[in-house]
Design a protein around this motif. Structure first.
Motif, PDB file in Angstrom:
ATOM      1  N   PHE A   7       0.885  -1.145   0.000  1.00 17.37           N
ATOM      2  CA  PHE A   7       0.000   0.000   0.000  1.00 17.37           C
ATOM      3  C   PHE A   7       0.928   1.200   0.000  1.00 17.37           C
ATOM      4  O   PHE A   7       1.857   1.265   0.789  1.00 17.37           O
ATOM      5  N   ALA A   8       0.704   2.128  -0.926  1.00 17.06           N
ATOM      6  CA  ALA A   8       1.679   3.204  -1.112  1.00 17.06           C
ATOM      7  C   ALA A   8       1.041   4.584  -1.093  1.00 17.06           C
ATOM      8  O   ALA A   8       0.910   5.228  -2.126  1.00 17.06           O
ATOM      9  N   PRO A   9       0.630   5.036   0.074  1.00 17.41           N
ATOM     10  CA  PRO A   9      -0.012   6.349   0.155  1.00 17.41           C
ATOM     11  C   PRO A   9       1.021   7.479   0.209  1.00 17.41           C
ATOM     12  O   PRO A   9       2.181   7.240   0.553  1.00 17.41           O
ATOM     13  N   SER A  10       0.580   8.652  -0.153  1.00 16.82           N
ATOM     14  CA  SER A  10       1.463   9.802   0.012  1.00 16.82           C
ATOM     15  C   SER A  10       1.001  10.557   1.261  1.00 16.82           C
ATOM     16  O   SER A  10      -0.188  10.733   1.471  1.00 16.82           O
ATOM     17  N   PRO A  11       1.948  10.963   2.080  1.00 21.11           N
ATOM     18  CA  PRO A  11       1.585  11.611   3.349  1.00 21.11           C
ATOM     19  C   PRO A  11       1.300  13.094   3.153  1.00 21.11           C
ATOM     20  O   PRO A  11       1.856  13.935   3.841  1.00 21.11           O
ATOM     21  N   THR A  12       0.429  13.408   2.214  1.00 18.36           N
ATOM     22  CA  THR A  12       0.144  14.815   1.932  1.00 18.36           C
ATOM     23  C   THR A  12      -1.223  15.218   2.470  1.00 18.36           C
ATOM     24  O   THR A  12      -1.711  16.300   2.183  1.00 18.36           O
ATOM     25  N   GLY A  13      -1.852  14.320   3.191  1.00 18.86           N
ATOM     26  CA  GLY A  13      -3.148  14.617   3.778  1.00 18.86           C
ATOM     27  C   GLY A  13      -3.548  13.420   4.601  1.00 18.86           C
ATOM     28  O   GLY A  13      -2.889  12.382   4.519  1.00 18.86           O
ATOM     29  N   PRO A  14      -4.607  13.571   5.386  1.00 17.71           N
ATOM     30  CA  PRO A  14      -5.029  12.419   6.183  1.00 17.71           C
ATOM     31  C   PRO A  14      -5.556  11.304   5.293  1.00 17.71           C
ATOM     32  O   PRO A  14      -6.187  11.564   4.271  1.00 17.71           O
ATOM     33  N   LEU A  15      -5.254  10.095   5.653  1.00 13.89           N
ATOM     34  CA  LEU A  15      -5.711   8.940   4.897  1.00 13.89           C
ATOM     35  C   LEU A  15      -7.210   8.781   5.081  1.00 13.89           C
ATOM     36  O   LEU A  15      -7.704   8.759   6.199  1.00 13.89           O
ATOM     37  N   HIS A  16      -7.954   8.717   3.993  1.00 17.33           N
ATOM     38  CA  HIS A  16      -9.388   8.493   4.180  1.00 17.33           C
ATOM     39  C   HIS A  16      -9.724   7.014   4.046  1.00 17.33           C
ATOM     40  O   HIS A  16      -8.880   6.203   3.714  1.00 17.33           O
ATOM     41  N   ILE A  17     -10.985   6.684   4.328  1.00 21.14           N
ATOM     42  CA  ILE A  17     -11.265   5.261   4.450  1.00 21.14           C
ATOM     43  C   ILE A  17     -11.235   4.516   3.119  1.00 21.14           C
ATOM     44  O   ILE A  17     -11.163   3.306   3.105  1.00 21.14           O
ATOM     45  N   GLY A  18     -11.270   5.261   2.027  1.00 20.80           N
ATOM     46  CA  GLY A  18     -11.068   4.611   0.740  1.00 20.80           C
ATOM     47  C   GLY A  18      -9.674   4.011   0.684  1.00 20.80           C
ATOM     48  O   GLY A  18      -9.478   2.887   0.225  1.00 20.80           O
ATOM     49  N   GLY A  19      -8.724   4.781   1.182  1.00 19.28           N
ATOM     50  CA  GLY A  19      -7.349   4.301   1.240  1.00 19.28           C
ATOM     51  C   GLY A  19      -7.210   3.117   2.183  1.00 19.28           C
ATOM     52  O   GLY A  19      -6.489   2.157   1.900  1.00 19.28           O
ATOM     53  N   ILE A 199      -2.504  -3.534  -6.104  1.00 19.80           N
ATOM     54  CA  ILE A 199      -3.935  -3.263  -5.962  1.00 19.80           C
ATOM     55  C   ILE A 199      -4.062  -1.824  -5.522  1.00 19.80           C
ATOM     56  O   ILE A 199      -3.530  -1.424  -4.492  1.00 19.80           O
ATOM     57  N   ARG A 200      -4.721  -1.027  -6.325  1.00 21.06           N
ATOM     58  CA  ARG A 200      -4.803   0.392  -6.017  1.00 21.06           C
ATOM     59  C   ARG A 200      -6.121   0.949  -6.537  1.00 21.06           C
ATOM     60  O   ARG A 200      -6.880   0.249  -7.180  1.00 21.06           O
ATOM     61  N   GLY A 201      -6.365   2.199  -6.237  1.00 24.87           N
ATOM     62  CA  GLY A 201      -7.611   2.838  -6.662  1.00 24.87           C
ATOM     63  C   GLY A 201      -7.693   2.992  -8.168  1.00 24.87           C
ATOM     64  O   GLY A 201      -6.678   3.066  -8.870  1.00 24.87           O
ATOM     65  N   ASP A 202      -8.901   3.018  -8.623  1.00 25.98           N
ATOM     66  CA  ASP A 202      -9.250   3.230 -10.016  1.00 25.98           C
ATOM     67  C   ASP A 202      -8.535   4.434 -10.632  1.00 25.98           C
ATOM     68  O   ASP A 202      -8.241   4.458 -11.822  1.00 25.98           O
ATOM     69  N   ASP A 203      -8.278   5.416  -9.805  1.00 23.14           N
ATOM     70  CA  ASP A 203      -7.689   6.656 -10.310  1.00 23.14           C
ATOM     71  C   ASP A 203      -6.272   6.454 -10.843  1.00 23.14           C
ATOM     72  O   ASP A 203      -5.723   7.335 -11.495  1.00 23.14           O
ATOM     73  N   PHE A 225      -1.918  -6.227 -12.046  1.00 18.52           N
ATOM     74  CA  PHE A 225      -2.589  -5.022 -11.571  1.00 18.52           C
ATOM     75  C   PHE A 225      -4.060  -5.285 -11.276  1.00 18.52           C
ATOM     76  O   PHE A 225      -4.699  -6.092 -11.945  1.00 18.52           O
ATOM     77  N   ALA A 226      -4.556  -4.610 -10.268  1.00 15.46           N
ATOM     78  CA  ALA A 226      -5.985  -4.655  -9.964  1.00 15.46           C
ATOM     79  C   ALA A 226      -6.398  -3.257  -9.532  1.00 15.46           C
ATOM     80  O   ALA A 226      -5.856  -2.710  -8.579  1.00 15.46           O
TER      81      ALA A 226
END
Length: 463
Positions: A7-19, A199-203, A225-226
RNA sequence: GGUCCCAUCGUCUAACGGUUAGGACAGAUGGUUUUCAAUCAUCUAAUCGGGGUUCGAUUCCCCGUGGGACCGCCA
């Protein structure tokens, strides 16, 4: 085949529940296949990346029970490697230096907009023929994308996605200041971490077509990929960080249990037959990408609450108290240790009226707060006659050596007969005196959960 | 606007050519009860529209409509 997810989020904002859900799916798949799940913090945007967000991300994940293997990877620490790859791509002719000025790019975009055609960088410097290299401009490095043909990505959730290569522009891999962009960093890191399933978001769907070309140029194995559909807000709009109830903390502070939210997120966009409740073990065993739907889903608070209610009711009382204690500590008033035992004992009836920890907390106020306040409209419900009745109750109650439900029932029934009233005639004034409200737990439960002295004290106060 | 993706009750979804289209949440009604709840029973509610293919389409194909994502030297 090894399953290595991340899981590879960017720490540029709070993680929302989609993440959180994306992380959950990755984690579940890794666990199911006895693989690895890594957390990679993508902090290459130095301006916007903040430590507090990194902390929030890690805390959010661990709160729902997602634990990453090893220490979290910090992308910025790998920057030199990313640059090396950029140089290599340049050397091998898969990339080139672009000396376009910012103004030039801006102009191009404006022109495209005016003509109503989509902007794709015009590849001006791709074959730098007889162009003079401007001295005053530092170049960016762009990847030489394919200009013809089609690319098909076999997506584990979406199926085959077919895109014409001409719409994939020559994307920047190294900025003017020499720092790598997301497309490069993510690809290099996924490769060096030996990620098998992304596995990542559609975006991120379009990015896959760019990243695939880097893999191919470097002759690296391409992961599977998914792309999972995004979660929308209750209103149906895109989940934004400004939304209430979009971060984990929004749920923690109303008293939602981790298991309930985990279960909710699991069933959002995924299903296994008619099953609604999944223990942690079951979700690991039963989860698979085939069950993931293709269309975005909306958040539904009432469903979260109902799941939470289920988990509260089925939770061992000692464990539940642990959650309650922490909850009170963090968001309300700490529960004093002298009350702990009483609360734990009372949880068996308290939890039946609660959808959240907050509900339990509110309903235990009569135990926590000895100094009860009675609402004006409730005190009106105690008339002279009911005062007489509860006074009589009090007299008999004082004589009980060890109050128990049977004796209380006997007493109440005899009073009902004697005064030609019904249960409400005695139950209501008693509850108001004891709890401070005409709403509350069963009256015998209330009496037996308080000490005898306390009951006497509260009833006496009414008269 | 371009490209790509998607479409079953209000919501989350099941049914991977043949079901009276199922479940859960929410909603409604009734029983029980000691108030609020809880609980039990019952009910309401969906295949976006139009064409095909097929003996038969929720399911396959095409068109339309609607929704979404992306179109950064953000990730």
């Amino acid at each position: 085949m090894a399953f290595i997810c991340r899981f590879a989020p960017s720490p540029t904002g709070p993680l929302h529940i989609g993440g959180v859900r994306t992380a959950l799916f990755n984690w579940l798949l890794a666990k199911k296949n006895k693989g690895k799940f890594y957390l990679r913090i993508e902090d290459t945007d130095k301006e916007r990346s903040k430590d507090e967000f990194k902390k929030q991300i890690i805390e959010s994940l661990s709160w729902v029970g997602i634990k990453h293997d090893d220490k979290e990877f910090i992308q910025s620490k790998n920057i030199n490697k990313h640059k090396e790859i950029a140089e290599e791509l340049l050397k091998k002719g898969f990339a080139y230096k672009c000396y376009c000025s910012e103004e030039e790019i801006k102009e191009q975009k404006a022109k495209c907009k005016k003509q109503g055609i989509p902007y794709v960088y015009n590849r001006k410097w791709r074959d730098h023929k007889d162009l003079k290299i401007p001295k005053d401009i530092k170049p960016v490095i762009r990847f030489k994308s394919k200009t013809s043909g089609n690319t098909i990505i076999k997506d584990l959730v979406q199926g085959d996605i077919n895109v014409s290569n001409s719409i994939i522009e020559d994307f920047v891999i190294l900025r003017q200041d020499g720092s790598p962009t997301y497309q490069l960093s993510a690809t290099v890191d996924d490769h060096s971490m030996k990620i098998s399933h992304v596995i990542r978001g559609d975006d991120h769907k379009i990015n896959t077509f760019k990243q695939k070309q880097i893999y191919e140029a470097m002759k690296w194995d391409i992961p599977q990929f998914a792309h999972i559909p995004l979660i929308h807000s209750e209103k149906g709009s895109k989940l934004s960080k400004r939304d209430k109830s979009s971060t984990i903390d929004d749920y923690v502070k109303i008293g939602v249990l981790p298991d309930a939210l985990r279960n909710y997120l699991l069933r959002l966009g995924w299903a296994y037959k008619d099953k609604e409740i999944f223990s942690l073990d079951e979700s690991i065993k039963l989860f698979d990408l085939n069950g993931v739907g293709k269309s975005p889903s909306k958040l539904d608070m009432s469903r979260i609450l109902s799941l939470n209610e289920h988990y509260i009711k089925n939770m061992d009382e000692k464990i539940l108290f642990g959650f309650l204690k922490k909850y009170a500590q963090n968001y309300k008033k700490s529960i004093s240790s002298s009350k702990e035992e009483t609360i734990i004992k009372s949880l068996n009836f308290l939890k039946n009226k609660a959808k959240t920890l907050d509900d339990i907390y509110q309903n235990s106020q009569y135990i926590l707060n000895e100094d009860i306040k009675i609402a004006a409209e409730d005190i009106k419900l105690i008339d002279a006659n009911s005062k007489k009745i509860i006074d009589e109750f009090l007299g008999e109650f004082k004589n009980m050596s060890s109050p128990n439900k049977e004796d209380l029932e006997k007493l109440v029934n005899s009073l009902i007969n004697k005064h030609k009233t019904n249960f409400k005639g005695i139950g209501q004034p008693l509850r108001i005196a004891l709890v401070g409200s005409r709403f509350g737990p069963g009256i015998y439960n209330v009496i037996l959960s308080l000490t005898k002295d306390e009951v006497v004290k509260r009833i006496s106060k009414i008269n």
